[in-house]
Design a protein around this motif. Sequence first.
Motif, PDB file in Angstrom:
ATOM      1  N   LEU A 110       4.099  12.325   1.269  1.00 46.07           N
ATOM      2  CA  LEU A 110       3.252  12.359   0.077  1.00 46.07           C
ATOM      3  C   LEU A 110       2.408  13.627   0.094  1.00 46.07           C
ATOM      4  CD1 LEU A 110       2.082  10.893  -2.448  1.00 46.07           C
ATOM      5  CD2 LEU A 110       0.413   9.831  -0.906  1.00 46.07           C
ATOM      6  N   ASN A 111       2.417  14.365  -1.004  1.00 42.00           N
ATOM      7  CA  ASN A 111       1.608  15.583  -1.140  1.00 42.00           C
ATOM      8  C   ASN A 111       0.310  15.227  -1.845  1.00 42.00           C
ATOM      9  OD1 ASN A 111       0.492  18.087  -2.056  1.00 42.00           O
ATOM     10  ND2 ASN A 111       2.482  19.048  -1.822  1.00 42.00           N
ATOM     11  N   ILE A 112      -0.806  15.412  -1.150  1.00 43.98           N
ATOM     12  CA  ILE A 112      -2.130  15.156  -1.733  1.00 43.98           C
ATOM     13  C   ILE A 112      -2.947  16.434  -1.656  1.00 43.98           C
ATOM     14  CG2 ILE A 112      -4.173  13.684  -1.757  1.00 43.98           C
ATOM     15  CD1 ILE A 112      -2.678  11.669  -0.054  1.00 43.98           C
TER      16      ILE A 112
ATOM     17  N   LEU B 196       0.833  -1.209   0.000  1.00 40.84           N
ATOM     18  CA  LEU B 196       0.000   0.000   0.000  1.00 40.84           C
ATOM     19  C   LEU B 196       0.865   1.257   0.000  1.00 40.84           C
ATOM     20  CD1 LEU B 196      -2.663   1.508   0.192  1.00 40.84           C
ATOM     21  CD2 LEU B 196      -2.609   1.180   2.675  1.00 40.84           C
ATOM     22  N   LEU B 197       1.924   1.264   0.816  1.00 38.28           N
ATOM     23  CA  LEU B 197       2.822   2.420   0.832  1.00 38.28           C
ATOM     24  C   LEU B 197       3.404   2.663  -0.558  1.00 38.28           C
ATOM     25  CD1 LEU B 197       4.399   4.580   2.473  1.00 38.28           C
ATOM     26  CD2 LEU B 197       6.195   2.873   2.782  1.00 38.28           C
ATOM     27  N   ASN B 198       3.850   1.606  -1.216  1.00 31.27           N
ATOM     28  CA  ASN B 198       4.401   1.748  -2.561  1.00 31.27           C
ATOM     29  C   ASN B 198       3.352   2.257  -3.540  1.00 31.27           C
ATOM     30  OD1 ASN B 198       6.872   0.809  -1.675  1.00 31.27           O
ATOM     31  ND2 ASN B 198       6.504  -1.313  -2.286  1.00 31.27           N
ATOM     32  N   ALA B 199       2.103   1.780  -3.390  1.00 29.83           N
ATOM     33  CA  ALA B 199       1.029   2.218  -4.293  1.00 29.83           C
ATOM     34  C   ALA B 199       0.712   3.693  -4.097  1.00 29.83           C
ATOM     35  CB  ALA B 199      -0.213   1.365  -4.060  1.00 29.83           C
ATOM     36  N   LEU B 200       0.683   4.145  -2.848  1.00 31.50           N
ATOM     37  CA  LEU B 200       0.406   5.552  -2.575  1.00 31.50           C
ATOM     38  C   LEU B 200       1.521   6.445  -3.109  1.00 31.50           C
ATOM     39  CD1 LEU B 200      -0.937   5.241   1.085  1.00 31.50           C
ATOM     40  CD2 LEU B 200      -2.250   6.053  -0.888  1.00 31.50           C
ATOM     41  N   LEU B 201       2.752   5.996  -2.967  1.00 31.29           N
ATOM     42  CA  LEU B 201       3.896   6.785  -3.418  1.00 31.29           C
ATOM     43  C   LEU B 201       4.164   6.628  -4.900  1.00 31.29           C
ATOM     44  CD1 LEU B 201       6.374   5.961  -0.496  1.00 31.29           C
ATOM     45  CD2 LEU B 201       5.157   8.118  -0.842  1.00 31.29           C
ATOM     46  N   ASN B 202       3.534   5.587  -5.509  1.00 32.41           N
ATOM     47  CA  ASN B 202       3.803   5.247  -6.908  1.00 32.41           C
ATOM     48  C   ASN B 202       5.291   4.968  -7.109  1.00 32.41           C
ATOM     49  OD1 ASN B 202       2.867   4.681  -9.505  1.00 32.41           O
ATOM     50  ND2 ASN B 202       3.344   6.740 -10.248  1.00 32.41           N
TER      51      ASN B 202
ATOM     52  N   LEU C 238      -8.830   6.354  -1.846  1.00 30.15           N
ATOM     53  CA  LEU C 238      -8.212   6.339  -0.524  1.00 30.15           C
ATOM     54  C   LEU C 238      -7.518   7.669  -0.241  1.00 30.15           C
ATOM     55  CD1 LEU C 238      -7.247   5.072   2.097  1.00 30.15           C
ATOM     56  CD2 LEU C 238      -5.412   3.941   0.818  1.00 30.15           C
ATOM     57  N   LYS C 239      -6.839   8.217  -1.229  1.00 31.81           N
ATOM     58  CA  LYS C 239      -6.184   9.524  -1.051  1.00 31.81           C
ATOM     59  C   LYS C 239      -7.224  10.595  -0.742  1.00 31.81           C
ATOM     60  CE  LYS C 239      -2.193   8.652  -4.065  1.00 31.81           C
ATOM     61  NZ  LYS C 239      -1.493   9.058  -5.308  1.00 31.81           N
TER      62      LYS C 239
END
Length: 461
Positions: A266-268, A239-245, A374-375
């Motif tokens: 991560l900037n959202i 999940l961390l990798n997916a959020l950070l791409n 999720l973001k």
Amino acid sequence: MYGKLAQWDDTIVALATPPGVGAIGVIRVSGPEAYPIMDALFPSKRLADQASHTAHVGVLKDGPVALDEVVLTLFKGPRSYTGEDVIEISAHGSPYVQQRIIQAIVNRGARIAKPGEFTQRAFLKGKLDLAQAEAVADLIAANSEASQKAALHTIRGGFSAELRQLRNQLLSFSALIELELDFSQEDVEFADRSQLYTLLREADGITKQLLDSFSLGNVIRNGVSVAIVGKPNAGKSTLLNALLNDERAIVSDIAGTTRDTIEEVLNIEGVLFRLIDTAGIREHTADVIESIGVERSMEKIERADVVVVLFDAVNETPASLQQDWAFLEEKKSKVLWVGNKIDAGELQQLQEKWRPLSQALLISAKTKNQIDLLKKRLVDLVISGAVNTEGTIVTNARHYQALQKVAQSIHDILSGLDRGLPGDLIALDIRRCLHFLGDITGEITNEDQLDYIFSKFCIGK
């Protein structure tokens, strides 16, 4: 008013750009001897005779020794950042060259500036009020669009204008009420109590709005700490990798792969989230290193602003999940329940299975399905809507504490009016309110407070 700070009459110098090798480094000189000192180092022309806000190319020389070919930008007081005579030297980015130039300036009577001293002089010269000066440091430290906009709004005087208008109106009423004390024998009223009451109600609303904005301001300024927790092999690292791409965390099918916490930013939508991938939490493990990782995970949960509970949507159940994480309900108000691995099951059946946990979001970290949603959930959880930095947002803890005292003073004045207190007591409460308002903008301050505030600035600003 500011003690010995008001007697500053020397000239200061400092590197205004970050130290280190670069193409250009800017050295700033400010004070009454800025032009005489630089005239001695710049033989090409007499700088004191040149117009303000002009740039001049030439060679700096320390006696017969050439230091560097530079561009000098001239700002004559009071039309400068500090309100004093200022010269900015754009030199080549060699630390050795910059230090030679600074030393030559010091040798001719300047001294090295203290942290924040240029901005402190701008405040003392009336170029900025204290709230605006503090926003300069916030702008330098801005790490997102939202923090940049909030700082710029304050620097441009938006926050100060609201406070100044309120303070001026209260000053007017205070003067009238205190004038009544001089005519106490005549039993006259110069201040219209009904107008004061209306003003205080408006002030109470404005103050409450500013205080309420601090929760958002704190998010904008400091970011949000998000702990991603769950059982071993729930997919936290995926999940961390997916959020950070990005493949930041090691991923494997072996439970307990993550032994320690991993933190990334991560900037959202203009908000910084500090994502913490924690070691999987299970009650019993013989692995000493894994046990230490679990202990650290629990510490991260304690400190996190938001906790994302990641669970295996295929193999776990709503009952066991709520039992395992029941302790979070007492510890944390902001929890996101996220079911992972929907790619490994039939979606409709999984949705029906997790219907009892209506707030749960079902995703696949492996295929990045629902990651964008999720973001959005993360942003909505911490700011309850879009970030709007066009109005005033309080980001400074000192301002927040002063505003709390302003709010209490306003309530005291209103209570006094309701109880029909005499004018001298009403005037006392108004003066207290004025004091706390002035504390924010710098009308009321002291030397120790200023030294503390500006000591947190970088040197050269």
